[in-house]
Design a protein around this motif. Structure first.
Motif, short mmCIF file in Angstrom:
data_model
loop_
_atom_site.label_atom_id
_atom_site.label_comp_id
_atom_site.label_asym_id
_atom_site.label_seq_id
_atom_site.Cartn_x
_atom_site.Cartn_y
_atom_site.Cartn_z
N LYS A 57 0.81 -1.22 0.00
CA LYS A 57 0.00 0.00 0.00
C LYS A 57 0.84 1.27 0.00
O LYS A 57 0.53 2.23 -0.69
CB LYS A 57 -0.90 0.01 1.24
CG LYS A 57 -2.36 -0.27 0.93
CD LYS A 57 -3.20 -0.16 2.19
CE LYS A 57 -4.65 0.03 1.83
NZ LYS A 57 -5.55 -0.04 2.98
N GLU A 58 1.92 1.25 0.80
CA GLU A 58 2.77 2.44 0.89
C GLU A 58 3.34 2.82 -0.46
O GLU A 58 3.37 3.99 -0.85
CB GLU A 58 3.91 2.19 1.87
CG GLU A 58 3.48 2.32 3.32
CD GLU A 58 4.49 1.67 4.25
OE1 GLU A 58 5.69 1.74 3.94
OE2 GLU A 58 4.06 1.07 5.25
N LYS A 59 3.77 1.79 -1.17
CA LYS A 59 4.32 2.00 -2.50
C LYS A 59 3.27 2.67 -3.40
O LYS A 59 3.57 3.65 -4.10
CB LYS A 59 4.68 0.64 -3.08
CG LYS A 59 5.91 0.61 -3.94
CD LYS A 59 6.16 -0.86 -4.23
CE LYS A 59 7.42 -1.11 -4.98
NZ LYS A 59 7.63 -2.57 -5.12
N ALA A 60 2.06 2.16 -3.35
CA ALA A 60 1.00 2.70 -4.19
C ALA A 60 0.74 4.17 -3.86
O ALA A 60 0.71 5.02 -4.75
CB ALA A 60 -0.27 1.87 -4.02
N PHE A 61 0.58 4.46 -2.57
CA PHE A 61 0.27 5.84 -2.20
C PHE A 61 1.43 6.77 -2.49
O PHE A 61 1.23 7.93 -2.83
CB PHE A 61 -0.17 5.92 -0.73
CG PHE A 61 -1.59 5.45 -0.55
CD1 PHE A 61 -2.64 6.17 -1.11
CD2 PHE A 61 -1.88 4.28 0.15
CE1 PHE A 61 -3.95 5.73 -0.98
CE2 PHE A 61 -3.19 3.85 0.28
CZ PHE A 61 -4.22 4.57 -0.29
#
Lengths: 271, 232
Positions: B107-111
């Motif tokens: 998720k962190e990568k996506a955001f």
């Protein structure tokens, strides 16, 4: 994974259903208030016109909720699985069974919910304490009379409800099977889907007519006896018909499910 | 098992059309591979077969030695040629959905990437332009720590500046052991990131070579070789 699919399916459908349920609720309340205000007053066109219009709108709202349920049942399966969204759904790490079941379970719940809400709203419109009491008393009398005649009414009601539930499952799966077959046509998806749906109806009519010998047998038996059929005979007849209906629904559900699953597995061809 | 993807005599027939004609192919782990061919050569069909969106008419396609199924879908991250995002959802909703179903989703990568591209996660997909939708979809696909990325025309619909970002995203977001298969006909754009190329035409593999070989032995760019092979 089935749980997650169901959760997402509820999220996706609740946003469509809830506003309509709220609309129906509001129409019920407004109509009820109007009826109560007008109750006991003399007839006057000035009051009757708005009330009639409100009543028409109310009936329309009930019809819309019921039609909407059918529409959403079809649309969710078609749009989410058979169009572009299908590219995501079919590449999630889930099985075809989980996809079908999640759609079926959620559609089943909403169908029951819509029916229940429509019925509750109807009761809410006309019921007051006095009528309710009368209604319950009348029901009690009915049950008592049935019991005096050796008829178990509770059992028949349960059986009737069960028939409805199984019929609902088979009805939803019939829609799914028609959609997946309809989607094999590259140009006339809706036409083919509709045709298949009607074809399934014809088949179920034919299979349903297997009950005819049973019915005619019963008619012959009772017409031979004096004074017509006894309540017990009536009850047995209804019980037989309902059980037959349940068995048919199960057989058709299994058939529709197998068709849907097989088509999604082997013949899936998203645009 | 060193091959992430294998095809054995893979045939796919459509009514009136042979999409794949007995393809034999082995794709090892840890490579960036261009699947290059003209329109209608069978690129998308191959990718759909690898994702279980189609079933082979004959032969087999294997991911990690197994036919496409739940296990393969856990490790394959697929970017189809069209947008499959749900129109009424927000970017946040879509991200939650991916995180919910894919254990390898980061998720962190996506955001982080949404932020870099100034994409507001609160925005509904419906309100976005086609190019933005494609970016969102690519970010979601590349935010998975998958073993095999199948990217079908990832740069087809975006402007040249965004192409560079997308290619950077692709090479910047996969680990050493993962394989990326990119299908495209915009060869000069992707050429610089590729290890190997596969030329495909009329449902058959025409050529499979490493980019270095093409450059050193034939002294040509992949783009030039492609134009030569597929000369009309």
């Amino acid at each position: 994974m089935l749980g997650k699919l169901i959760k997402h399916e509820f999220k996706a459908t609740a946003r469509i259903y809830l506003p309509f349920f709220i609309m129906l609720f509001l129409f019920t309340v407004v109509n009820r208030v109007f009826m109560q205000m007008n109750a006991g007053l003399e007839y006057s066109p000035q009051r009757m016109i708005p009330q009639t219009i409100l009543m028409i709108l109310y009936v329309l709202a009930v019809v819309i909720v019921l039609v909407l349920t059918l529409g959403v049942t079809v649309q969710r399966f078609y749009k989410n699985l058979m169009t572009d969204e299908g590219y995501l759904m079919f590449t999630l790490p889930v099985t075809q069974d989980q996809l079908i079941l999640s759609k079926l379970i959620v559609a089943f719940v909403w169908n029951i919910f819509s029916t229940a809400i429509a019925m509750l709203s109807f009761l809410g419109l006309f019921m007051d304490g006095k009528t309710l009491q009368l209604f319950i008393e009348e029901l009690g009398r009915l049950w008592q009379t049935a019991a005096e005649n050796q008829v178990n009414l509770t059992w028949l009601v349960i059986l009737f409800g069960t028939t409805f539930l199984f019929g609902l499952v088979s009805g939803i799966l019939q829609l799914y099977a028609s959609i997946v077959i309809g989607c094999t046509s590259s140009r006339h998806k809706i036409l083919l889907g509709l045709g298949v749906y009607l074809g399934f109806n014809v088949v179920s009519q034919i299979v349903g007519s297997l009950a005819l010998p049973f019915t005619s047998n019963w008619l012959v038996t009772i017409s031979a006896q004096k004074g017509g059929p006894t309540p017990v005979q009536y009850a047995e007849f209804f019980q037989g018909m309902l059980l037959f209906g349940i068995i048919l629904s199960i057989v058709f559900s299994v058939a529709f499910y197998i068709i849907t699953r097989m088509m999604l597995k082997r013949k899936l061809n998203l645009e | 098992m060193d091959n992430i993807l294998e095809c054995r005599n893979l045939v796919k027939l459509f009514p009136n059309c042979m999409a794949l004609n007995g393809v034999d192919l082995e794709i090892p782990k840890g490579r960036i591979i261009g699947l290059l061919g003209p329109n209608g050569s069978g690129k998308s069909t191959l990718m759909k077969l690898a994702n279980g969106l189609l079933t082979p008419t004959q032969g087999e396609i294997l991911i990690n030695g197994k036919a496409p199924g739940v296990e393969s879908k856990k490790v394959v991250s697929y970017l189809p040629e069209r947008t499959y995002l749900t129109e009424w959802m927000t970017v946040q909703d879509m991200t939650d959905l991916f995180a919910d179903f894919y254990a390898d989703f980061n998720k962190e990568k996506a955001f982080g990437m949404f932020k870099r591209l100034a994409i507001n996660p609160k925005l509904r997909i419906k309100t976005m332009s086609k190019g933005t939708k494609e970016k969102v979809q690519l970010i979601l696909v590349m935010s998975r720590e998958a073993e095999l990325y199948l990217l079908d025309e990832p740069i087809g619909g975006v402007d040249p500046a965004a192409r560079d970002f997308i290619l950077d995203t692709i090479i910047g977001n996969y680990n050493e052991n993962a394989t990326v298969l990119i299908s495209t006909h915009l060869i000069s754009d992707v050429e610089k990131v590729l290890d190997d190329v596969i030329f495909i035409n009329q449902g058959g593999i025409v050529l499979k070579a490493s980019v270095d070989d093409i450059r050193e032995k034939q002294d040509k760019s992949v783009d030039a070789l492609f134009r030569e092979v597929f000369k009309c």
